[in-house]
Motif scaffolding. Structure first.
Motif, PDB file in Angstrom:
ATOM      1  N   ARG A 170      30.870 -31.717 -28.792  1.00 51.89           N
ATOM      2  CA  ARG A 170      31.320 -30.164 -29.584  1.00 51.89           C
ATOM      3  C   ARG A 170      29.834 -29.346 -30.130  1.00 51.89           C
ATOM      4  O   ARG A 170      30.049 -28.486 -30.167  1.00 51.89           O
ATOM      5  CB  ARG A 170      31.948 -30.932 -30.821  1.00 51.89           C
ATOM      6  CG  ARG A 170      32.351 -30.011 -31.889  1.00 51.89           C
ATOM      7  CD  ARG A 170      33.433 -30.368 -32.905  1.00 51.89           C
ATOM      8  NE  ARG A 170      34.690 -30.997 -32.311  1.00 51.89           N
ATOM      9  CZ  ARG A 170      35.789 -30.059 -32.234  1.00 51.89           C
ATOM     10  NH1 ARG A 170      35.640 -28.984 -32.766  1.00 51.89           N
ATOM     11  NH2 ARG A 170      37.053 -30.612 -31.889  1.00 51.89           N
TER      12      ARG A 170
ATOM     13  N   ARG B 270      28.337 -21.267 -26.324  1.00 51.46           N
ATOM     14  CA  ARG B 270      27.125 -21.481 -26.196  1.00 51.46           C
ATOM     15  C   ARG B 270      26.382 -20.445 -25.123  1.00 51.46           C
ATOM     16  O   ARG B 270      27.355 -19.916 -24.426  1.00 51.46           O
ATOM     17  CB  ARG B 270      26.964 -22.830 -25.527  1.00 51.46           C
ATOM     18  CG  ARG B 270      25.682 -23.088 -24.972  1.00 51.46           C
ATOM     19  CD  ARG B 270      25.132 -24.571 -24.846  1.00 51.46           C
ATOM     20  NE  ARG B 270      23.945 -24.952 -24.287  1.00 51.46           N
ATOM     21  CZ  ARG B 270      23.525 -26.010 -23.943  1.00 51.46           C
ATOM     22  NH1 ARG B 270      24.148 -26.987 -24.026  1.00 51.46           N
ATOM     23  NH2 ARG B 270      22.153 -26.066 -23.075  1.00 51.46           N
TER      24      ARG B 270
ATOM     25  N   THR C 226      33.600 -21.640 -24.433  1.00 46.84           N
ATOM     26  CA  THR C 226      32.526 -22.111 -25.299  1.00 46.84           C
ATOM     27  C   THR C 226      31.486 -21.007 -25.806  1.00 46.84           C
ATOM     28  O   THR C 226      31.358 -20.006 -25.203  1.00 46.84           O
ATOM     29  CB  THR C 226      31.723 -23.342 -24.686  1.00 46.84           C
ATOM     30  OG1 THR C 226      30.442 -23.520 -25.805  1.00 46.84           O
ATOM     31  CG2 THR C 226      31.033 -22.624 -23.437  1.00 46.84           C
TER      32      THR C 226
ATOM     33  N   CYS D  88      36.676 -25.872 -22.139  1.00 50.97           N
ATOM     34  CA  CYS D  88      35.796 -26.485 -23.252  1.00 50.97           C
ATOM     35  C   CYS D  88      36.443 -26.147 -24.552  1.00 50.97           C
ATOM     36  O   CYS D  88      35.830 -25.971 -25.601  1.00 50.97           O
ATOM     37  CB  CYS D  88      34.477 -25.872 -23.043  1.00 50.97           C
ATOM     38  SG  CYS D  88      33.357 -26.898 -24.033  1.00 50.97           S
TER      39      CYS D  88
ATOM     40  N   PRO E 244      33.050 -25.007 -29.162  1.00 50.45           N
ATOM     41  CA  PRO E 244      34.171 -24.282 -28.697  1.00 50.45           C
ATOM     42  C   PRO E 244      34.406 -22.866 -29.201  1.00 50.45           C
ATOM     43  O   PRO E 244      33.902 -22.756 -30.399  1.00 50.45           O
ATOM     44  CB  PRO E 244      35.447 -25.193 -28.931  1.00 50.45           C
ATOM     45  CG  PRO E 244      34.852 -25.938 -30.284  1.00 50.45           C
ATOM     46  CD  PRO E 244      33.471 -26.074 -30.158  1.00 50.45           C
TER      47      PRO E 244
ATOM     48  N   PHE F 214      28.271 -28.151 -26.564  1.00 50.60           N
ATOM     49  CA  PHE F 214      29.167 -26.816 -26.234  1.00 50.60           C
ATOM     50  C   PHE F 214      30.223 -26.464 -27.561  1.00 50.60           C
ATOM     51  O   PHE F 214      31.301 -26.785 -27.162  1.00 50.60           O
ATOM     52  CB  PHE F 214      29.860 -27.425 -25.057  1.00 50.60           C
ATOM     53  CG  PHE F 214      29.083 -28.020 -24.008  1.00 50.60           C
ATOM     54  CD1 PHE F 214      27.968 -27.306 -23.217  1.00 50.60           C
ATOM     55  CD2 PHE F 214      29.150 -29.139 -23.550  1.00 50.60           C
ATOM     56  CE1 PHE F 214      27.120 -27.936 -22.318  1.00 50.60           C
ATOM     57  CE2 PHE F 214      28.434 -29.967 -22.769  1.00 50.60           C
ATOM     58  CZ  PHE F 214      27.289 -29.339 -22.185  1.00 50.60           C
TER      59      PHE F 214
END
Lengths: 650, 858
Positions: A137, A90, A88, A37, A142, A140
């Motif tokens: 974007r 997240r 990522t 990702c 980067p 998630f």
């Protein structure tokens, strides 16, 4: 489709069939998509298929994952998928499969049996991403500046699998990334080692990694930078254990082919059998057999029971019931014998309770029935599973009609007999060179019956789309005398050369040069139609039959464009052909007046146009019906109706 | 094919005169220990087998119109239609009236005993003719057959026999005389010391048969043998009407082609006839017991009742929805399957009636109701549509999917015949095949396939075979056999997987020598034909099963009357022809030598099967400041327990103290842990007693870095050291890390898995050396290496050793964390511990001596 009961019945007598589908379903498959990702995966570019739409590698990867999940419903409804993203920022929600995995790895969908909700969720995400190119974007974000060590990615995969996948399932990670040197920079060596070690752990836990590397013109993927020293042969316990050779299943692909590449791996490669291949009694190699051609059927319906809060599938079991007492019988005491035949009236009158139709009375100490093992030995003729070579024949000795069922494909298994590969390889080369096929006696499974088969060698050939036609031997089961039917027709009128030449003209136009039968062009329409309805029903959307396209229908418009006039010409030639207008059939005696069906057809059609069908004789109508495959029963009115109905649509 | 199946009455005429009670020795298949066995039976009993097999054939076919009756001659009393009416015809009895036979018929025949009276076969014939004729009075078209069984030892009244023969011809009766020990030129058989009366009688019978239009006579032995010869019923398939279309007949009616055709089967897979299931009835009903015991003349009897199948439905209501894991777990399924197999219903399952059920489909885990059991079908129109043509040479024979059909032009339409013939001829000339879409009935699912043109002697037709849809083809990837690429991306040309030129030559010779094209019988001109013909190959499963079914149905007891061996016709293609084997002998020897294929010792073993002794494996002990412990063995926990363990006990305590030490634990997904026990640290003396092992739940943390072993005492399972490990354990290793030397010695002793043991010990040493605190095992490891080298040298595992040693050096010196110390210790052992050189083993394996010296010193 066979009713459920029948489909499900457990019949030992059918065990001799290799139930390919059941074998495929026997073991569940779990796929974890591990998708990179990072910035480059999120980089937007013009969608090649749609105008004014931006897409990115991640979007395509997720789309492919969604398509695979949908396909799984068909090929393995009990299979499970999950999606993990790496690189990522997240964070994972607490709890659930992802809660404790490594940093910068995010579980988007935990591993779960395919279900409508997850697929819908993914579709929603994809839709939103298409509307708003920045959606992914945002969803998630980067990881910027550096990348997650691949070791962490593999470790995360390991944990997710451990938590979510059943032990006995086949477990695979589809690794999708465009970064050929993820852990560049200082410490690369160390990170490579850790990636390799974690990958070994993964493999030892029975998890295979199937990499899909995305390569673009600007950014070609060079696997020697990092991956070739990290990746292992897929399964340490399986074949191809030679570490000096690259594993076979690395796909480096253009992003557009990603889905196609994944489709090759959609079902895990499973051998149907693994048997010794005896070239002679003391010259034996190991082979594994695969079903490369297997009829994919619609799923059968299941029975469910309403438990109030949910629907639950019921399991069915077969019990055997004794006809006299009507009680269940313990399976271990069952013995086997011949059907006893009908009870007939001619029996002695005094045995009013005659049981001869349903029971057999025997002295206590004697045995007239066979045990299950004995029955099996009658089927196997006491052979052990093997393929036993009997000799070689010319290639054209294998006739088109020598076919009763689909073929199998064998490939050498070095793990059982070392030297299998070189022997097998030499055998293929010799057979191809000398244009020979093998004849063999094969017992493919312990429970099946021996069958003679032709061994058809196949040399390796590269095909378009990056898939290689592998080297191996096709096993084609030959019919037994018991399976061959006599030709019921021995004589017929034949065409003149003139007519044949007329035919040749349009056939030439309709021939695909260098073509072959192209399976890929013909997805099973009935299956697709069924699945589309199933999916619509699961997603609670409408199914529109109008939108459905049957790709197997002949491309008639094109055919007529190319060959229409020639076909018309041929018809004219045919109508003038003397033999075609033969009136008397030599083998038909005088009983029935033979009718010239070509004339009948024209005549009937003409009368139909004028609405005067009823004026025709019954014989004419019947002849017409007969020649068009319609029933000839009933009164004249019925015949007229039938012919009218037929001509209405034709 | 000539005669219509069924619609036949066969009369069996059986001689039960006293001479039939003479006994004979019959050879039966060898006993369980290969001992020769013979059986003494009366001629009657022996020859009756023929009749019983014939009757069994009728039962097998199950036709209502295939009937039989039995007449005995030589009975004590007289009971026949002619005697009742006109008197005479003594000692002839109608034993079984004409009807469809069943198992009861066979049972009655089995009970037959020779009598004390003599009967006349011609009398019996006349009675049979009369009985049959009366029965068939209104069934003129039925076929009449008679089979007469006799030993020909008793006087025959030969007056008027011509009249009888004539009568039989008028009624179109076919007669087969089966004679016990009759001379037979075809067999050949000639009875020694044949009594004069029998010689005369045999002559008479031959004479009689010669006067019949349909008569034959033969020896009983021969008849019994032939009755098990595989016999293929020629089936002519029905012709089904179809339409063959080219183009769009609706839009372009004047161009599109439409032919009326008929389809019929060309091949169709046949299967063995199924067995019926029986179980011994255990009647609670006293009546049944009474009855069974009454009609026993020979002791108590048992009733075996035919079973019928019943499907039952069960639902597992306790299944919790959020327990997805459990639902997913395959082990549970396996358990359920086991339960199903043993017909035991798992306790949680509840039986439901079929009426309560709703049909539906599963969309993965989701439920999609579909009360009809089918969605709308794809609308289709009956017919065969040609989609295009392609060159025959491109046809992939291996993709043909099923049985083959003929496509004929309508036999009543010359126009259609000529039209179809023109297409067949044009395609044959062009060497082309057609792609065609087949719909067998309006609304049926379409199939794709190919049409292949065939020109027979005086008719043209197509053959059709189904081909795969895109969905039916699996494109598995297989490693290339020729193109091996090294890790560096270079092509490898010299590799054990790639045959050498010498090997290729050997194989070429083998293929030539094993050619079957000239290995068959000779034709009229003396040319040898190919060996093996599908039309002469009988499905052994079908015919053997049938033979067994017949045999079981007609004999009294399989223990004394075992099933005779299969007919030779069934086995004739089971071995390559002797000629070919002889011819291939030297080529084969060359191949064997050249390819040097070796069976790889069976690997240990998927966890669930019994296999070799498992490696004692415990890594945890290394973590602790204790002496190495003896064998605690990996315990295999009952599967269901493992399940519970791994699922319910994830939250396990991980004491800090342990955690620190745990750092050294190798990654191990094992579910087992073992309790530690103090013990001496001599690895060789360890033979730990079975220890109660405990199940350790998996760690949730990174096992690699910070394993936190936690012990759960909930599932104590007593296990011995020989127990197998849990699947999570390092798979496929037969050497564990705890007592590698022990494992090694034990495994090499058994002899057959040496290669694997060598490989695994090397692995184990490397693993152990890599770990922290490996120093305390240095001595043990050196012991291991010494032993390993010794074995490798003797057992021709030179390469394995050399490879291992190079790896080990690399691991110690160049890898992180490495173990310099250990390598120093190895070096100290000197040349004795270095690579094995060629000169050491006198083989082509191994390195040069210099290399070996240099390696250990560098």
């Amino acid at each position: 489709m066979a009713p459920y009961d029948e489909w499900n019945r457990i019949d030992d007598d059918d065990d001799d069939e290799l139930q390919d589908s059941s074998l495929f379903e026997g073991k569940r498959d779990v796929i974890l998509f591990a998708i990179d990702c990072s910035e480059s995966m999120l980089e937007l570019y013009e969608d090649p298929n749609y105008e004014d739409v931006k897409t990115c590698h991640l979007l395509t990867a997720l789309e492919s994952a969604m398509q695979i999940a949908k396909r799984k419903v068909v090929v393995g409804p009990n299979d499970a998928v999950g999606i993990m993203l790496f690189n990522t920022t997240r964070k994972n929600d607490s709890g659930g499969q992802g809660s404790e995995i490594k940093q910068n790895n995010f579980v988007y969908q935990p591993i779960a049996t395919i279900n409508a909700e997850s697929v819908k969720e993914l579709i929603r995400l994809l839709d939103e991403a298409r509307e708003d190119p920045d959606h992914l974007r945002h969803t998630f974000p980067p990881l910027v500046g550096h990348k997650v060590p691949m070791g962490d990615v593999f470790t995360s995969c390991n944990w997710i699998m451990r938590d979510g996948a059943p032990k006995t399932a086949s477990k695979r990670v589809f690794l999708i990334t465009d970064s050929d040197d993820p852990n560049a920079g200082p410490g690369k060596e160390r990170l490579m080692t850790s990636a390799r070690t974690t990958l070994i752990d993964l493999t030892q836990a029975g998890i295979m990694v199937e990499p899909f590397f995305i390569s673009t013109e600007e950014k070609p993927f060079d696997q020697t930078k990092f991956y070739s020293s990290v990746l292992l042969p897929n399964n340490l316990n399986d074949d191809d254990g030679d570490p000096s050779v690259l594993p076979e299943s690395i796909s480096i692909t253009r992003i557009d082919d990603l889905l196609a590449q994944m489709r090759f791996h959609e079902v895990p490669k499973r051998a149907l059998f693994s048997v010794p291949f005896e070239l002679s009694t003391e010259f034996v190699i190991g082979v594994k057999g695969y079903g490369l051609v297997t009829e994919q059927k619609k799923g059968s319906y299941r029975y469910f029971v309403d438990l109030g809060d949910r629907m639950e599938v019921v399991e069915s079991r077969t019990a055997y019931v004794d006809n006299i007492e009507e009680g269940d019988v313990d399976k271990n005491t069952i013995v086997f014998g011949m059907a006893l035949g009908e009870t007939v009236g001619g029996e002695d009158a005094d045995t009013s309770n005659d049981l001869s139709g349903t029971a057999r009375t025997v002295p206590v100490n004697s045995r007239v029935f066979f045990t299950n093992d004995e029955i099996k030995s009658f089927r196997t003729m006491g052979l052990e599973p093997r393929i036993k070579l009997l000799g070689f024949k010319d290639k054209d000795d294998l006739k088109f009609e020598d076919n009763v069922k689909h073929s199998y494909f064998i490939y050498p298994d070095e793990m059982v007999y070392s030297g299998s590969k070189r022997t097998f390889s030499a055998l293929i080369k010799s057979m191809v060179k000398k244009e020979k096929i093998g004849i063999a006696l094969a017992l493919l499974r312990r429970n099946s019956s021996p069958v003679f088969c032709a061994l058809l060698p196949q040399e390796e050939r590269a095909e378009e789309g990056g898939w290689n036609e592998p080297a191996g031997i096709h096993i084609i089961p030959l019919p037994y005398a018991d399976d061959i039917r006599a030709a019921p027709i021995q004589e017929g009128f034949r065409a003149s050369d003139k007519l044949k030449d007329a035919t040749r003209k349009w056939i030439d136009k309709l021939t695909v040069k260098n073509g072959s039968y192209p399976p890929d062009s013909y997805p099973n329409p009935a299956l697709a139609y069924h699945n589309a309805q199933l999916e619509a029903s699961a997603f609670r959307t409408e199914f529109d039959p109008e939108e459905f396209e049957d790709l197997t229908l002949p491309k008639t418009a094109l055919m007529h464009k190319r060959a229409g006039p020639l076909m018309k010409e041929w018809m004219t030639t045919l109508q003038q052909d003397e033999t075609a207008n033969t009136v008397d059939l030599p083998d038909r005696g005088k009983k029935r007046k033979a009718v010239n069906s070509a004339t009948t057809d024209t005549e009937v059609r003409a009368m139909y146009e004028d609405g005067k069908l009823a004026k025709l004789t019954n014989d004419t109508l019947k002849e017409f019906c007969r020649s068009h495959g319609l029933a000839v029963s009933g009164k004249k009115a019925d015949l007229v109706d039938r012919v009218t109905e037929y001509l209405d649509v034709n | 094919m000539a005669e219509r199946a069924g619609y036949t009455v066969t009369m069996f005429l059986i001689d039960v005169s006293p001479t039939m009670g003479e006994t004979r020795e019959v050879i039966v298949p060898d006993g369980p220990n290969g001992e020769e066995r013979t059986l003494e039976m009366t001629n009657l009993e022996w020859s009756l087998q023929y009749i019983k097999l014939k009757i069994q054939e009728m039962i097998y076919n199950g036709r209502k119109t295939d009937q039989c009756g039995v007449i005995l001659f030589g009975t004590e009393d007289t009971d026949n239609v002619i005697n009742e009416r006109d008197g005479g015809y003594e000692h002839v009895s109608e034993f079984i009236p004409i009807g469809q036979p069943n198992a009861g018929t066979l049972a009655k025949l089995s009970a037959l005993q020779p009598s004390t009276e003599i009967g006349d076969p011609v009398d019996a014939l006349i009675v049979a003719i009369e009985t049959q004729d009366t029965y068939l009075a209104k069934k003129k078209t039925w076929t009449r057959k008679m089979i007469l069984l006799t030993d020909g030892r008793n006087p025959v009244e030969i007056e008027d026999w011509e009249a009888t023969a004539k009568k039989m011809n008028v009624l179109d009766i076919s007669l087969t005389i089966v004679g016990v020990d009759f001379d037979d030129e075809e067999m050949p058989f000639e009875e020694e010391d044949k009594p004069e009366i029998k010689r005369v009688n045999e002559e008479f019978f031959h004479n009689f048969i010669s006067k019949l239009d349909k008569g034959s006579i033969g020896n009983c032995q021969y008849a019994l043998q032939e009755v098990s010869r595989p016999d293929v019923k020629q089936t002519k398939s029905a012709l089904l009407g179809h339409e063959l279309r080219i183009g769009d007949t609706e839009t372009y009616p004047d161009e599109a082609i439409r032919l009326q055709v008929k389809a019929s089967k060309c091949t169709a897979l046949s299967r063995p006839k199924s067995w019926k299931r029986f179980a011994r009835a255990n009647p609670r009903d006293p009546d049944i017991i009474m009855r069974t015991q009454q009609d026993d003349d020979y002791g108590p009897k048992a009733i075996f009742s035919e079973l019928t199948r019943r499907t039952e439905y069960y639902v597992d209501k306790k299944k919790d929805e959020d327990d997805e894991d459990e639902d997913m777990d395959g082990e549970k399924d396996a358990a359920a399957k086991v339960a199903a197999d043993s017909e035991e219903v798992p306790t949680e399952a509840e039986r439901v009636e079929k009426e309560e059920l709703i049909r539906g489909f599963k969309y993965g885990a989701s439920f999609v109701p579909c009360p009809d059991g089918n969605f709308n079908r794809l609308p289709t129109k009956k017919g065969i549509d040609i989609c295009g043509f392609f060159p025959t040479e491109n046809f992939k024979r291996d993709q043909a999917m099923g049985d083959v059909q003929y496509i004929w032009a309508d036999p009543n339409s010359p126009a259609n015949q000529v039209a179809l013939s023109s297409i067949v001829k044009a395609m044959t000339e062009k060497k082309a095949m057609a792609i065609a879409r087949w719909v067998s009935k309006d609304g049926m699912d379409p199939k794709m396939g190919v049409l292949y043109p065939i020109e027979f002697d005086s008719v043209d037709c197509f053959l059709w075979v189904q081909m795969p849809f895109a969905d039916d083809v699996r494109k598995y990837t297989f490693a290339s056999l020729d193109n091996l690429i090294s890790k560096k991306g270079e092509k490898i040309t010299n590799h054990p997987y790639i045959p050498t030129e010498e090997q290729q030559r050997a194989m070429d010779n083998f293929v030539d020598a094993m050619d079957l094209m000239d290995a068959g019988e000779k034709d009229e001109d003396g040319n040898r034909l190919p060996w093996f013909d599908t039309r002469l190959s009988y499905n052994p499963a079908i015919h053997r099963t049938k033979q067994a079914q017949f045999h079981g149905a007609v004999v009294e007891d399989l223990n004394t009357h075992p099933l005779p061996p299969p007919h030779w016709e069934l086995l004739k293609y089971f071995e390559p022809p002797r000629r070919v084997l002889k011819r291939a002998h030297s080529a084969l020897e060359e191949c064997k030598q050249s390819f040097n294929v070796k069976q790889v010792p069976k690997k240990v073993v998927r966890p669930r099967k019994d296999g070799h002794v498992r490696a004692a494996d415990d890594e945890e002990m290394l973590l602790l400041d204790q002496l190495p412990k003896p064998a605690k063995s990996s315990s295999q926990v009952a599967r269901s327990q493992t399940l519970t363990a791994s699922q319910s006990q994830r939250k396990s305590i991980s004491p800090k103290s342990q955690k620190q030490k745990a750092k050294k634990a190798a990654s191990d997904d094992s579910d087992t842990a073992t309790e530690e026990e103090p013990d001496d640290d001599l690895p060789l003396s360890q033979k730990g007693p079975a220890v109660a092992a405990k199940v350790k739940p998996r760690d949730d943390e990174d096992v690699l870095m910070t394993p936190s072993p936690s012990v759960s005492s909930q599932i104590p399972t007593a296990v011995g050291p020989s127990q197998e490990a849990d699947p999570g354990r390092v798979p496929g290793r037969i050497i564990g890390l705890t007592k590698p030397l022990d494992d090694f010695i034990r495994n090499t002793k058994t002899g057959d898995i040496v290669s694997k043991a060598v490989l695994d010990l090397g692995w184990a040493i490397t693993e152990i050396v890599k770990r922290p605190f490996a120093r305390r095992r240095t001595k043990e490891m050196l012991e291991c290496m010494k032993k390993l080298r010794e074995v490798a040298k003797v057992e021709d595992e030179v390469e394995a050793w050399n490879e291992f040693l190079q790896d080990l050096k690399h691991t110690c010196l160049e890898d992180e964390p490495g173990n310099q110390d250990f390598w120093t210790q190895v070096k100290k052992q000197g040349r004795e511990m270095s690579l094995i050189s060629k000169s050491e083993v006198k083989k082509k394996h191994g390195v040069s001596e210099d290399e070996a010296v240099e390696f250990i010193e560098s």
